[in-house]
Write a protein that holds these residues in place. Sequence first.
Motif, mmCIF file in Angstrom:
data_model
loop_
_atom_site.group_PDB
_atom_site.id
_atom_site.type_symbol
_atom_site.label_atom_id
_atom_site.label_comp_id
_atom_site.label_asym_id
_atom_site.label_seq_id
_atom_site.Cartn_x
_atom_site.Cartn_y
_atom_site.Cartn_z
ATOM 1 N N GLU A 1 -68.464 -74.919 52.630
ATOM 2 C CA GLU A 1 -68.943 -75.915 51.672
ATOM 3 C C GLU A 1 -70.391 -76.308 51.967
ATOM 4 O O GLU A 1 -71.180 -76.520 51.035
ATOM 5 C CB GLU A 1 -68.045 -77.144 51.717
ATOM 6 C CG GLU A 1 -66.632 -76.884 51.194
ATOM 7 C CD GLU A 1 -65.721 -78.072 51.380
ATOM 8 O OE1 GLU A 1 -66.178 -79.074 51.971
ATOM 9 O OE2 GLU A 1 -64.553 -78.011 50.937
ATOM 10 N N ASN B 1 -63.397 -74.675 56.094
ATOM 11 C CA ASN B 1 -63.960 -75.125 54.816
ATOM 12 C C ASN B 1 -65.266 -75.905 54.969
ATOM 13 O O ASN B 1 -66.149 -75.773 54.124
ATOM 14 C CB ASN B 1 -62.930 -75.963 54.067
ATOM 15 C CG ASN B 1 -61.775 -75.127 53.551
ATOM 16 O OD1 ASN B 1 -61.932 -73.945 53.256
ATOM 17 N ND2 ASN B 1 -60.603 -75.744 53.440
ATOM 18 N N PRO C 1 -65.448 -72.396 47.578
ATOM 19 C CA PRO C 1 -66.490 -71.805 48.426
ATOM 20 C C PRO C 1 -65.949 -70.877 49.502
ATOM 21 O O PRO C 1 -66.675 -70.033 50.012
ATOM 22 C CB PRO C 1 -67.155 -73.044 49.045
ATOM 23 C CG PRO C 1 -66.854 -74.169 48.112
ATOM 24 C CD PRO C 1 -65.493 -73.853 47.565
#
Length: 308
Positions: free
Chosen positions: A203, A199, A230
């Motif tokens: 991001e 992540n 995202p």
Amino acid sequence: MKFTLTNWTEYQPGLLRRGSLTLWITAEALSCWQAPKRTTRGGEPRYSDLAIETALTLGLVFGLRLRQTEGFVPSVLKLIGLDLAVPDHTTLSRRASKPRAPKKLQVFHLPETGSVHVVVDSTGLQIYGASQWLEEKYATKSRRGWRKLHLALDADSGDIIAQVMTDQDAGDASQAEPLLDQIDMPIHQFTADGAYDGNPTYEAVAGHSPHAAVVIPPRANAIERPDAGPSRQRDLHIAAISADGRLECQVATGYGKRSLVEAAIGRYKSIIGRRLRVRSFSAQQTEVAPGRAVLNRMLECARPNSVR
């Protein structure tokens, strides 16, 4: 698979220019050689950051230590016909250890589309010392570690556009945002290996360029996560791999471009070196900064155009 060069007539003279001992100093550099006067309390520096960076860059290119650099730079300036004060080796060592923010590099080939295809990867650099020899001879565990150099490359031109150096324990995914902070241009694709899967990377890319495509191969046991934000692109890669296979997915997304940053890492280690010369972490960060600029300048002298 075989490749051939289509611009050998231009590439051959460019390779010769890489070894040419031709130096020049612009009028702007001469005017900025002396440090500006301070507006706050404290001692007046004699040399500007430009003078320090010039001396360190010449020493890096020719493989010189600081004392050898102190003797080399005045001799070159004398051949040019310039009478400039040159920093001594203690000044170079002290100023190189001064922490500073990463500088944005000059990009010689700006993309016509206005956006770049960023390819990132990391590699290890040895710290100055004989730790490997001691471990092999005496079977002891050395406390000396190594540093990790993270590079971001423009896939179209081959220029290094961002660089971060961390210790050996820093994860690759955590350095995606510091690399992207050094890139002013928008990104249309971000390509990396599986070490950047997570992540934080998705991001960071979404915060920099919301419409950029992220090409990172997910882990073998990765599963889709609905409403992942995202990371939604990650779910699309997982579905494509399940339907067509991993190799077909890599070909369709252009994942093979990642080999360009591996080639850049190979150039860094063969030209600049595999081992850091200085010992403090801040000085090591200063040491690798001229190396990326040198590689960009050499690539500008000779840029191959190979086709399959």
